[in-house]
Design an enzyme around this catalytic site. Structure first.
Site, mmCIF file in Angstrom:
data_model
loop_
_atom_site.group_PDB
_atom_site.id
_atom_site.type_symbol
_atom_site.label_atom_id
_atom_site.label_comp_id
_atom_site.label_asym_id
_atom_site.label_seq_id
_atom_site.Cartn_x
_atom_site.Cartn_y
_atom_site.Cartn_z
ATOM 1 N N CYS A 92 0.684 -0.910 -0.242
ATOM 2 C CA CYS A 92 0.005 0.092 0.123
ATOM 3 C C CYS A 92 0.671 1.313 0.010
ATOM 4 O O CYS A 92 1.822 1.033 0.614
ATOM 5 C CB CYS A 92 -0.792 0.293 1.146
ATOM 6 S SG CYS A 92 -1.977 1.799 1.596
ATOM 7 N N HIS A 134 -9.542 -3.965 -2.170
ATOM 8 C CA HIS A 134 -7.939 -2.837 -1.338
ATOM 9 C C HIS A 134 -8.521 -1.336 -1.439
ATOM 10 O O HIS A 134 -8.879 -0.461 -0.434
ATOM 11 C CB HIS A 134 -7.028 -3.852 -1.882
ATOM 12 C CG HIS A 134 -5.365 -2.532 -1.601
ATOM 13 N ND1 HIS A 134 -5.472 -3.081 -0.804
ATOM 14 C CD2 HIS A 134 -5.577 -1.059 -1.166
ATOM 15 C CE1 HIS A 134 -4.179 -1.685 0.180
ATOM 16 N NE2 HIS A 134 -4.292 -1.016 -0.375
ATOM 17 N N GLU A 135 -9.282 -0.992 -2.126
ATOM 18 C CA GLU A 135 -9.500 0.441 -1.912
ATOM 19 C C GLU A 135 -11.197 1.091 -1.477
ATOM 20 O O GLU A 135 -11.087 1.314 -0.902
ATOM 21 C CB GLU A 135 -9.313 0.649 -3.756
ATOM 22 C CG GLU A 135 -7.775 1.343 -4.749
ATOM 23 C CD GLU A 135 -6.678 1.841 -3.505
ATOM 24 O OE1 GLU A 135 -6.909 2.750 -3.694
ATOM 25 O OE2 GLU A 135 -5.993 1.433 -3.780
ATOM 26 N N HIS A 138 -10.310 1.356 1.537
ATOM 27 C CA HIS A 138 -9.364 2.335 2.641
ATOM 28 C C HIS A 138 -10.793 3.334 2.613
ATOM 29 O O HIS A 138 -10.855 4.031 2.931
ATOM 30 C CB HIS A 138 -8.566 2.836 0.733
ATOM 31 C CG HIS A 138 -7.782 2.475 1.187
ATOM 32 N ND1 HIS A 138 -6.579 2.698 2.295
ATOM 33 C CD2 HIS A 138 -6.294 1.890 0.563
ATOM 34 C CE1 HIS A 138 -4.674 2.364 2.037
ATOM 35 N NE2 HIS A 138 -5.232 1.995 1.177
#
Length: 165
Positions: A92, A134-135, A138
């Site tokens: 990341c 993953h995004e 976030h």
């Protein structure tokens, strides 16, 4: 065009979920354009979430093509289907120099809006599926290290402290 600064762990803003985008206007287009400029200025960057840049909105930009000519912007993304499981290394931009194996869905279907406010749906597998998950994490205030066992997370945090000292 200047780049946005990328927030670094343990910055508390990384834990703040992004707000739903309500207005699809010139200001949004400008934010997305600057996000892509920031993304393309990084080495080995597959994607960036607005929340990593201190922008409290549900926007992510993705392009891991060799020639950086396949930009994808997901606004207000929502995973509507998950299939299978796959464990693979992740890194990341907000947690530099570290990687760890994370288990995610192997295949996903995601609903989102493009920068024009048009609703879209796509199915992704492999690296794209991992990237989108993953995004979206976030955008929910979750880091990949939060998906590790407490012991692995503690070991990674110790490595990060040694590296930044």
């Amino acid at each position: 065009m200047d780049c946005y600064p990328i927030l670094q762990y343990p910055n508390t803003k990384l834990r703040e979920p992004g707000k739903k985008v309500e207005k699809f206007d010139a200001e949004l287009k400008s934010i997305v354009d600057k996000m892509f400029v920031t993304h393309y200025a990084q080495e080995n960057c597959a994607a960036l979430a607005a929340t990593q840049l201190g922008i409290p909105l549900r926007i992510t930009v993705i392009d891991f093509s060799e020639t950086k000519d396949q930009p994808l912007c997901l606004i207000n993304p929502e995973i509507v289907n998950r299939e299978g499981k796959e464990t693979s290394p992740e890194g990341c931009m907000s947690v530099p120099v570290l990687t760890a194996k994370v288990t995610r869905a192997e295949k996903i279907t995601v609903k989102y809006f493009n920068v024009k406010g048009e609703e879209r749906e796509m199915t992704a597998d492999g690296f794209m599926a991992k990237c989108i998950q993953h995004e979206i994490d976030h955008l929910d205030g979750i880091l990949y290290i939060d998906r590790l066992s407490p012991l692995k997370k503690k070991m990674l945090e110790m490595k990060l402290r040694r590296h930044s000292a």
